[in-house]
Design an enzyme around this catalytic site. Structure first.
Site, PDB file in Angstrom:
ATOM      1  N   ASP A   1      66.239  62.779 -28.168  1.00 38.20           N
ATOM      2  CA  ASP A   1      65.808  61.811 -27.170  1.00 38.20           C
ATOM      3  C   ASP A   1      64.896  62.575 -26.200  1.00 38.20           C
ATOM      4  O   ASP A   1      64.928  63.812 -26.171  1.00 38.20           O
ATOM      5  CB  ASP A   1      67.026  61.256 -26.435  1.00 38.20           C
ATOM      6  CG  ASP A   1      66.657  60.379 -25.253  1.00 38.20           C
ATOM      7  OD1 ASP A   1      65.793  59.497 -25.424  1.00 38.20           O
ATOM      8  OD2 ASP A   1      67.211  60.596 -24.166  1.00 38.20           O
TER       9      ASP A   1
ATOM     10  N   ASP B   1      71.274  61.673 -24.193  1.00 43.32           N
ATOM     11  CA  ASP B   1      72.077  61.705 -22.969  1.00 43.32           C
ATOM     12  C   ASP B   1      72.414  60.328 -22.424  1.00 43.32           C
ATOM     13  O   ASP B   1      73.226  60.207 -21.516  1.00 43.32           O
ATOM     14  CB  ASP B   1      71.337  62.496 -21.878  1.00 43.32           C
ATOM     15  CG  ASP B   1      70.186  61.698 -21.286  1.00 43.32           C
ATOM     16  OD1 ASP B   1      69.372  61.169 -22.065  1.00 43.32           O
ATOM     17  OD2 ASP B   1      70.114  61.593 -20.049  1.00 43.32           O
TER      18      ASP B   1
ATOM     19  N   ASP C   1      71.642  55.863 -26.291  1.00 46.14           N
ATOM     20  CA  ASP C   1      71.693  56.802 -27.421  1.00 46.14           C
ATOM     21  C   ASP C   1      73.016  56.747 -28.176  1.00 46.14           C
ATOM     22  O   ASP C   1      73.128  57.310 -29.269  1.00 46.14           O
ATOM     23  CB  ASP C   1      71.475  58.237 -26.928  1.00 46.14           C
ATOM     24  CG  ASP C   1      70.107  58.445 -26.318  1.00 46.14           C
ATOM     25  OD1 ASP C   1      69.138  57.897 -26.863  1.00 46.14           O
ATOM     26  OD2 ASP C   1      70.004  59.146 -25.292  1.00 46.14           O
TER      27      ASP C   1
END
Length: 631
Positions: free
Chosen positions: A323, A524, A528
């Site tokens: 990410d 995080d 996600d």
């Protein structure tokens, strides 16, 4: 009742007691001193009962020939010929293995509950009747498609919908992971679970209940969790042929020994010895002991590994998906450019004017500008007539002059002229993924201030090191393609997938897995969580990551140090190699012990001791992982 007794006896406390009595039995065996009864009986009862219970239940209810069945047969055969120490020894070693494995596969389940708790419970519905427009607060379950809801600043949006009236900025990081609030106006879509930061808006309900974005997110986490198969012992995987082979060799040893004219008791001893040394205790210890040592090693470096399966899988990973926001970047907005567009205004004056006007705003961009001015010790003056137009910008009067700070669209509404060079400059900033604040004074554009998230110092070196380990690196982000591409180019990532909703990240992970990749996802945010669950290994940023992401992940970096990712990969690779080595050693020892048993060199007691020595060797080799250097 039988299950409860099994669980009680299989616990660490009873296993310690079991081991104590086994030591006593060995002492009496070596000294030749008698006792009222052989203490190994206690070991057999405490460690043997759970093993026998497991073997029978698997065989009867699951039609599963497990390694527990082979050990139960060996234990029963040893008891039958009076070799109680040998029976107790194999039962105790397997109890130790079961406890170690259980410690490596404990997984937290709190994350899904926390995700569910984010679902809004109430909504403000607008009703029209002859007496005028009225509001009513109703449970979210009563909201229907087509209802008009009013969302005040600071409130969580309870449904998916479309803005019918008003302008605002929405924090939709829970869904998309975007680092900045997104400006919204009439006709724009909003999502359940996102937060209305500034203006009051009215939305037309589009999707409610199970069809909302947040509920889809919850379902994806549940589905991905169900797709994760539990780790199986290697010994159990091989038990389908291990049991008949062991029994066949044992019977053959008995038949050949008796046929050669030896006494039947000697033949029985050899047959039982084969069963004892054939027991896959060292094989069963090979995986959990290595994993326990590696987990301890990782903990010293601020890495929490929740299961042995995650560590094993990390050693097989050949594709890592990152990410962006809060993972490869610091997740904090900072001022990156202060560009005067008027010869009469310098950088310091431009920043001073903008900070003076923005000091009254609660917008994250405004706070970052004010913080930057304070850091540079630039004067922030008083402002009058402050007004905020949510999703657009602000106006204020400073030293009697009107100042505007906001978007291109906002300044156009005030007919602020902008030439082609300004648009070229703005497009350059957009390609770098920067947020743009235009500043105008008394009807004239005087400058541009840009803000951006910043890359972690170690991001480039981490990606380079992973490439050197023949690991593909992919960027998956909810940010715009321009911003994602700019950051990816800086750190050397060539594969970029941007503007992704949570389901898109899940689809990307699934697509990579279909290509034969073993995928590790690092993120995080709440958005996600489904991807972290579906990936072969999910790694969450521990301190700045959301609780839900951390609970969904298999591994958490407590210090948010992504430079630990290559270390984690090396540790996992070493763990897999150690497991394979231990399995090879244990099988080699078993093979040699079987030959010695068939030829009569070993008896049940000496066979049990050799068998125990193999288990100890495996444990000691695994323990070496704890102090090895991988950084």
């Amino acid at each position: 009742m039988l299950k409860k007794i099994s669980d009680l006896f299989a616990g660490p406390a009873m296993t310690i007691v079991s081991g104590g009595f086994l030591v006593l039995s060995l002492m009496f065996l070596f000294t030749g001193k008698g006792f009222l009864f052989n203490p190994a009986w206690i070991t057999i009862a405490l460690s043997g009962y759970p093993l026998t219970y497991l073997a029978i239940t698997r065989l009867v209810y699951e039609k599963w020939i497990s390694s527990a069945l082979l050990i139960s047969i060996a234990m029963a055969a040893s008891i039958a010929i009076g070799e109680l120490f040998a029976a107790g020894e194999v039962a105790f070693i397997m109890s130790i293995g079961a406890i170690l494995e259980e410690k490596t596969v404990e997984r937290s389940k709190r994350g899904l509950k926390q995700l569910i708790s984010l679902t809004p419970m109430m909504g403000r519905r607008i009703l029209s009747d002859p007496s005028g427009i009225q509001e009513e607060i109703i449970p979210v379950e009563q909201i229907k498609e087509g209802d008009i809801l009013r969302i005040l600043p600071g409130e969580t949006i309870p449904v998916d919908g479309e803005i019918a009236e008003g302008n605002t900025s929405i924090d939709q990081s829970i869904i998309t992971g975007e680092s900045l609030p997104v400006d919204k106006s009439v006709g724009d879509q909003v999502f359940c679970g996102t937060i209305n930061r500034f203006g009051s808006i009215e939305i037309v309900t589009a999707r409610v209940g199970e069809d909302s974005s947040l509920q889809k997110l919850i379902r994806m986490v549940q589905e991905a969790e169900n797709k994760k198969a539990p780790m199986q012992r290697i010994a159990d995987k091989w038990a389908a042929w291990l049991v008949p082979v062991a029994l066949g060799i044992s019977v053959a040893a008995f038949g050949i020994t008796w046929a050669l004219g030896n006494e039947i008791m000697e033949a029985l001893n050899r047959a039982v010895t084969v069963l004892v040394v054939f027991c896959p205790c060292a094989l069963a210890l090979a995986t959990p002991t290595s994993i326990m040592a590696a987990i301890g090693q990782a903990t010293k470096h601020g890495i929490i590994i929740k299961s042995g399966e995650a560590l094993e899988n990390m050693g097989k990973v050949d594709c890592i998906a990152f990410d962006k926001t809060g993972t490869l970047t610091n997740g904090n907005l900072v001022v990156t450019d202060v560009v005067p567009l008027n010869e009469e205004v310098g950088k310091e004056q431009l920043l001073s004017l903008a900070a003076s006007a923005e000091a009254y705003s609660e917008h994250p961009l405004a706070k970052a500008i004010v913080a930057h001015a304070k850091e540079l010790q630039i004067a922030i003056g008083p402002a009058d007539n402050f007004q905020m137009m949510p999703g657009k910008g602000i106006s204020a009067t400073i030293s009697g002059q009107t100042l505007l700070c906001g978007t291109v669209k906002f300044l156009k509404e005030y007919q602020i002229p902008m030439n082609e060079l300004v648009y070229i400059k703005l497009n350059e900033f957009r390609t770098q993924g920067k947020a743009i604040i235009l500043v105008a004074k008394e009807g004239s554009l005087i400058g541009v201030i840009t803000l951006s998230d910043t890359l972690r110092d170690t991001a480039h070196s981490v990606v380079s090191e992973l490439h050197g380990m023949d690991t593909q690196v992919v960027l998956l982000t909810g940010d715009h393609m321009q911003a994602a591409g700019y950051f990816a180019k800086q750190i050397g990532i060539s594969t970029v997938r941007a503007e992704l909703l949570p389901e898109d990240k899940v689809s990307s992970i699934a697509e990579l897995k279909k290509q034969g990749k073993r995928v590790c996802m690092i993120g995080d945010g709440v958005n996600d969580a489904p991807a972290l669950k579906l990936a072969d290994v999910g790694v969450a940023m521990g301190s700045m990551g959301s609780d839900i992401a951390i609970e969904a992940a298999d591994i958490a970096l407590t210090g948010d140090d992504i430079s630990m990712i290559p270390y984690l990969k090396r540790l996992s690779n070493a763990t897999v190699r150690t497991i394979k080595f231990n399995i090879t050693v244990s099988m080699t020892i078993n093979f040699i012990a079987i030959l010695l048993s068939v030829t009569g060199v070993l008896n049940p007691v000496t066979g049990a001791l050799v068998h125990n020595a193999g288990s100890v060797l495996v444990v000691l080799n695994a323990a070496l992982l704890y102090d090895r250097k991988f950084t």
